[in-house]
Every structure is written in structure tokens, then in C-alpha cells.
Motif scaffolding. Structure first.
Motif, PDB file in Angstrom:
ATOM      1  N   UNK A 178      -2.940 -34.385   3.450  1.00  0.00           N
ATOM      2  CA  UNK A 178      -3.735 -35.558   3.956  1.00  0.00           C
ATOM      3  C   UNK A 178      -3.552 -36.337   5.002  1.00  0.00           C
ATOM      4  N   UNK A 179      -2.658 -35.914   5.895  1.00  0.00           N
ATOM      5  CA  UNK A 179      -2.658 -36.687   7.148  1.00  0.00           C
ATOM      6  C   UNK A 179      -3.626 -36.283   8.224  1.00  0.00           C
ATOM      7  N   UNK A 180      -3.556 -37.164   9.081  1.00  0.00           N
ATOM      8  CA  UNK A 180      -4.554 -36.922  10.360  1.00  0.00           C
ATOM      9  C   UNK A 180      -4.066 -35.769  11.137  1.00  0.00           C
ATOM     10  N   UNK A 181      -2.611 -35.506  11.247  1.00  0.00           N
ATOM     11  CA  UNK A 181      -1.968 -34.442  12.083  1.00  0.00           C
ATOM     12  C   UNK A 181      -2.507 -32.961  11.333  1.00  0.00           C
ATOM     13  N   UNK A 182      -2.474 -33.049  10.009  1.00  0.00           N
ATOM     14  CA  UNK A 182      -2.820 -31.695   9.471  1.00  0.00           C
ATOM     15  C   UNK A 182      -4.208 -31.592   9.634  1.00  0.00           C
ATOM     16  N   UNK A 183      -5.336 -32.566   9.641  1.00  0.00           N
ATOM     17  CA  UNK A 183      -6.520 -32.300   9.666  1.00  0.00           C
ATOM     18  C   UNK A 183      -7.025 -31.992  11.087  1.00  0.00           C
ATOM     19  N   UNK A 184      -6.120 -32.313  12.052  1.00  0.00           N
ATOM     20  CA  UNK A 184      -6.278 -31.946  13.539  1.00  0.00           C
ATOM     21  C   UNK A 184      -5.987 -30.601  13.683  1.00  0.00           C
ATOM     22  N   UNK A 185      -4.969 -30.221  12.993  1.00  0.00           N
ATOM     23  CA  UNK A 185      -4.484 -28.797  13.178  1.00  0.00           C
ATOM     24  C   UNK A 185      -5.377 -27.719  12.598  1.00  0.00           C
ATOM     25  N   UNK A 186      -6.138 -28.199  11.559  1.00  0.00           N
ATOM     26  CA  UNK A 186      -6.968 -27.285  10.851  1.00  0.00           C
ATOM     27  C   UNK A 186      -8.338 -27.206  11.729  1.00  0.00           C
ATOM     28  N   UNK A 187      -8.651 -28.436  12.222  1.00  0.00           N
ATOM     29  CA  UNK A 187      -9.891 -28.688  13.193  1.00  0.00           C
ATOM     30  C   UNK A 187      -9.534 -27.458  14.427  1.00  0.00           C
ATOM     31  N   UNK A 188      -8.470 -27.466  14.880  1.00  0.00           N
ATOM     32  CA  UNK A 188      -8.073 -26.678  16.124  1.00  0.00           C
ATOM     33  C   UNK A 188      -8.258 -25.232  15.573  1.00  0.00           C
ATOM     34  N   UNK A 189      -7.576 -24.545  14.584  1.00  0.00           N
ATOM     35  CA  UNK A 189      -7.724 -23.490  14.051  1.00  0.00           C
ATOM     36  C   UNK A 189      -9.258 -23.234  13.874  1.00  0.00           C
ATOM     37  N   UNK A 190      -9.987 -24.036  12.983  1.00  0.00           N
ATOM     38  CA  UNK A 190     -11.292 -23.656  12.958  1.00  0.00           C
ATOM     39  C   UNK A 190     -12.297 -23.678  14.095  1.00  0.00           C
ATOM     40  N   UNK A 191     -11.841 -24.247  15.073  1.00  0.00           N
ATOM     41  CA  UNK A 191     -12.618 -24.044  16.392  1.00  0.00           C
ATOM     42  C   UNK A 191     -12.089 -22.874  16.921  1.00  0.00           C
ATOM     43  N   UNK A 192     -11.096 -22.345  16.958  1.00  0.00           N
ATOM     44  CA  UNK A 192     -10.723 -21.032  17.588  1.00  0.00           C
ATOM     45  C   UNK A 192     -11.238 -19.777  16.593  1.00  0.00           C
ATOM     46  N   UNK A 193     -11.462 -20.102  15.161  1.00  0.00           N
ATOM     47  CA  UNK A 193     -12.059 -19.041  14.510  1.00  0.00           C
ATOM     48  C   UNK A 193     -13.478 -18.941  14.562  1.00  0.00           C
ATOM     49  N   UNK A 194     -14.189 -20.033  14.493  1.00  0.00           N
ATOM     50  CA  UNK A 194     -15.577 -20.112  14.487  1.00  0.00           C
ATOM     51  C   UNK A 194     -16.374 -20.394  16.106  1.00  0.00           C
ATOM     52  N   UNK A 195     -15.489 -20.759  16.974  1.00  0.00           N
ATOM     53  CA  UNK A 195     -16.173 -20.983  18.279  1.00  0.00           C
ATOM     54  C   UNK A 195     -17.054 -22.090  18.378  1.00  0.00           C
TER      55      UNK A 195
END
Length: 68
Positions: free
Chosen positions: A18-35
Motif C-alpha cells: 500500500x506504499x507510495x514506493x510500490x504504487x510508483x513502481x507499478x506506475x513505471x511498469x504500466x507506463x512501459x507496458x502501455x505507452x
């Protein structure tokens, strides 16, 4: 009786997820996956204090960062 809104993460694993760090890591992965840009939002919900979205903040949410 405790309401769901006042509950805190009950384990260290839940707190990490539930941390900000985890949310940020997920956002980076989603950005790379979806463009598409991803937003990390603060929700005000103690069980999910941050969430990742491809749209900007809605009512009762605050923009924490944009992964563009």
C-alpha cells in the motif's frame, strides 16, 4: 466495532503493497507496458492510500506524481 475506513494495514506485507514506493513502481511498469502516462494518486482510503490510474485525479484524490 471498527469501520473499514479507520483500519490500518494489518501486516508489514500489506503496508509495503500500500506504499507510495510500490504504487510508483507499478506506475513505471504500466507506463512501459502501455505507452500511456500513469498517475499516482492519493485516495484518502487507509486500506489503499495510493492508486495508479491512466486518468487524472477524481474527487477526493490528490495527484502525487505523473509518470510520463
Amino acid at each position: 466495532m471498527t469501520s473499514a475506513c479507520s483500519m490500518q494495514p494489518s501486516s508489514s506485507k500489506r503496508a509495503a503493497l500500500a506504499s507510495f514506493d510500490h504504487a510508483y513502481a507499478v506506475a513505471v511498469r504500466m507506463r512501459h507496458a502501455t505507452g500511456h502516462p500513469q498517475f499516482v494518486l492519493r485516495t484518502g482510503d487507509p486500506l489503499q492510500p495510493f492508486r495508479v490510474s491512466s486518468t487524472g485525479p477524481q474527487r477526493h484524490q490528490a495527484l502525487m506524481t505523473l509518470v510520463a
